[in-house]
Every structure is written in C-alpha cells, then in structure tokens.
Design a protein around this motif. Structure first.
Motif, PDB file in Angstrom:
ATOM      1  N   VAL A 198      24.124  16.358  22.865  1.00  0.00           N
ATOM      2  CA  VAL A 198      23.481  17.006  24.011  1.00  0.00           C
ATOM      3  C   VAL A 198      24.483  17.289  25.136  1.00  0.00           C
ATOM      4  CG1 VAL A 198      21.859  16.630  25.924  1.00  0.00           C
ATOM      5  CG2 VAL A 198      21.139  16.194  23.588  1.00  0.00           C
TER       6      VAL A 198
ATOM      7  N   TYR B 298      11.561  16.997  13.788  1.00  0.00           N
ATOM      8  CA  TYR B 298      12.369  17.414  12.651  1.00  0.00           C
ATOM      9  C   TYR B 298      12.072  16.515  11.455  1.00  0.00           C
ATOM     10  CZ  TYR B 298      15.346  20.311  15.654  1.00  0.00           C
ATOM     11  OH  TYR B 298      15.822  21.271  16.509  1.00  0.00           O
TER      12      TYR B 298
ATOM     13  N   ARG C  98      14.994  21.058  25.612  1.00  0.00           N
ATOM     14  CA  ARG C  98      15.786  22.140  25.048  1.00  0.00           C
ATOM     15  C   ARG C  98      14.816  23.295  24.799  1.00  0.00           C
ATOM     16  NH1 ARG C  98      19.337  22.622  20.807  1.00  0.00           N
ATOM     17  NH2 ARG C  98      20.091  24.013  22.429  1.00  0.00           N
TER      18      ARG C  98
ATOM     19  N   HIS D 198      17.778  26.492  13.939  1.00  0.00           N
ATOM     20  CA  HIS D 198      19.162  26.122  13.604  1.00  0.00           C
ATOM     21  C   HIS D 198      19.578  26.853  12.338  1.00  0.00           C
ATOM     22  CE1 HIS D 198      19.830  22.521  16.190  1.00  0.00           C
ATOM     23  NE2 HIS D 198      18.529  22.355  16.091  1.00  0.00           N
TER      24      HIS D 198
HETATM   25  C1  DHB Z   1      19.377  17.272  20.103  1.00  0.00           C
HETATM   26  C2  DHB Z   1      18.338  17.809  19.408  1.00  0.00           C
HETATM   27  C3  DHB Z   1      18.404  19.094  18.966  1.00  0.00           C
HETATM   28  O1  DHB Z   1      17.407  19.667  18.270  1.00  0.00           O
HETATM   29  C4  DHB Z   1      19.523  19.848  19.198  1.00  0.00           C
HETATM   30  O2  DHB Z   1      19.529  21.086  18.716  1.00  0.00           O
HETATM   31  C5  DHB Z   1      20.569  19.306  19.903  1.00  0.00           C
HETATM   32  C6  DHB Z   1      20.490  18.010  20.345  1.00  0.00           C
HETATM   33  C7  DHB Z   1      19.270  15.855  20.537  1.00  0.00           C
HETATM   34  O3  DHB Z   1      18.179  15.302  20.540  1.00  0.00           O
HETATM   35  O4  DHB Z   1      20.313  15.271  20.826  1.00  0.00           O
END
Ligand code: DHB
Ligand code: FE
Length: 284
Positions: A85, A165, A220, A225
């Motif tokens: 992140v 996810y 986010r 992805h």
């Molecule tokens: C995180 C989650 C995501 O889906 C992403 O694309 C990038 C970072 C996370 O939780 O760190």
C-alpha cells in the motif's frame, strides 16, 4: 460472536494468507548477496530515518509507539499489506521507467499464480448469483511494433462486490474471480466478469491503526488486477480503474494513473456494462 471478533478473524486471515503466499512464492533474500548494495541501501534508509528524528524532534514516547506498532505489523501478518500500500508504487515507478507500452502499476498482496486457464472468450469463475453489475471486459494484446500477439496470456484477479479476494477471505470458492485467459490468434480476448466495488484495506490490524491514527481513510478505488504477457515480451502487471469512481483521486495505495482508466458503457438492457482496453507489450 461480536462484530469485532468477526472483523479480527477477517483481517488476521487475510494478513496471514498474504504473508504465507509471499513466503512460498518469492525465493529468499537472493538480492542480499551483494554487500556493497546492501550497505548503500540500508545506510541510506537509516540516514533518512535519523534525519527525520532530528528534524521532527521525535520523542522516546513516539519511538516506543513506533516500536510497538512495528512489532504488531509482524504479529498481524500485515507486512505485505503495509509495503504494497505505501511503498510498492514507487518501486513500480522505477521499474517501469523505460517501458514504452502499456503502463503498469502495483501488484498488491493478492495475486495467486496458475489460476484456471480459460479460452479467449470466457467468464471468470464466479458464484451462481455473484453480486455486482455484469461487465464485459474486452480488448487486444499487441506489441510496441503494433503487431497482434497471438495467444497472449491475460491473467486477471479482482475483489468481489463485498471487496473480498478469493483465497484471502473465508467462504469463497478457491478461484472465484480469478482466471488465466489465453487470447485468440489475433491477440483478442473477451472476459465476462462483474464490476468490482471499492476495496477497503483491513482496518482491524496494525495497518488500520495507522490509518486511523494519521486521520487517513482506508480505501482503494474499485479495480481489476491484470498480468499480461507473451513469449519474447515483457510481462506487464497493472490495474484498471473506473472513471468517476469513488477514491480514484485519493487511492490509499497511490496506484492510479490516468492511462489506467476504464469508462464502461451500458449495453442493451442497461443491466450490463462493456468496455474495451488494449494492451501493448515491450520487447523483452
Ligand atoms: C492491497 C490490496 C489491494 O487489493 C491492492 O490492489 C493493493 C494493496 C492491500 O490490502 O494492501
Ligand atoms: Fe487489489
């Protein structure tokens, strides 16, 4: 079970799973064998830290709070989350500096290799009544020299309508909303999926404590992805976002780029959306 307990189970599960996945996928510290490089980078990191302490007159109280927090990040299994992140976007910026083809962005912590192979026109594995607006995501994979790339590989993974996810949250089918689509003889693909919702990083672990302590938000923007590749070409790891969507201008992971926006249009009955996005790959 209280809400708090449920949430903790969720964050602990996704953090631990992300840590385990990373460990099993990435070979151990091979990059650490060059002592000169290690010395350069670690000295630079420490010097920057010392400078911050002097400049901001960091107190013992703050130093101990940092120490406790760093310990907690490890205990919660949240190092993959924290790094992906707040750090990965700059690593990606440097790595992609000389690429001429499609822009990349961060991979994040939730990629799983070897998702089920699917034909050029395919529906991502999903539950019978998967929530979310149905989306047709289609396009072509080409080379920077403009030729189509037959049988290019389009790996796709995404959160569901609740922001979860598969393999990182309980009760989801193993490969839900994950697939490896093989493009056709002219590099074209047609992928039926659902439009994802904005994604909230886990708020009940150490990363969540940081977010609230700093007065930030944990969101986010909604994203797909992708890893797109073809033999002889550089693989691009990217994400695609939705024009006008929540948090596109204020992504906690700083991973949005203007070249990565989708603007799906409603089709037919208005209950489906579709959008075209082409990928251009650099030579290896
Ligand atoms: C995180 C989650 C995501 O889906 C992403 O694309 C990038 C970072 C996370 O939780 O760190
Ligand atoms: Fe993501």
């Amino acid at each position: 079970m209280t809400d708090t307990t449920t949430e903790q189970a969720g964050a602990a599960a996704s953090g631990a799973a992300a840590t385990e996945r990373f460990r099993s996928r990435i070979a151990s510290a091979a990059a650490g064998s060059d002592a000169e490089r290690v010395d350069t980078l670690v000295t630079a990191l420490l010097t920057a830290t010392h400078d911050i302490i002097r400049r901001h007159k960091v107190t013992y109280e703050e130093y101990n709070a940092l120490k406790a927090w760093l310990i907690q990040v490890g205990e919660d299994g949240e190092w993959p989350l924290f790094l992906d992140v707040w750090v990965e976007h700059v690593v990606e910026e440097v790595a992609g500096e000389s690429r001429e083809g499609s822009k990349g962005t961060i991979e994040g912590p939730y990629y799983v290799p070897d998702a089920p192979a699917l034909p050029a026109e395919a529906t991502l594995p999903m539950r019978e009544n998967e929530a979310g607006i149905p989306l047709l995501f289609q396009g072509q994979v080409r080379s920077v020299d403009d030729g189509p790339l037959p049988a290019a590989k389009v790996e796709m993974w995404q959160a569901d309508d609740d922001g979860f996810y598969s393999q990182f949250a309980p009760d989801l089918p193993e490969w839900n909303l994950r697939g490896t689509v093989i493009a056709d003889g002219t590099g074209h693909f047609k992928i039926y999926t659902i439009q994802p919702a904005p994604y909230q990083i886990p708020t009940d672990g150490a990363c969540g404590s940081l977010v609230s302590a700093a007065g930030w938000h944990p969101w986010r923007p909604a994203h797909l992805h992708l890893k797109v590749s073809a033999p002889g070409y550089q693989l691009v790891t990217t994400q695609l976002y939705f024009t006008g969507g929540a948090y596109v201008d204020d992504d906690i992971a700083s991973a949005v780029k203007p070249e990565l926006m989708l603007d799906p249009t409603p089709t037919g009955d208005g209950e489906h959306h579709e959008v075209t996005y082409d990928f251009v790959l650099d030579r290896a």
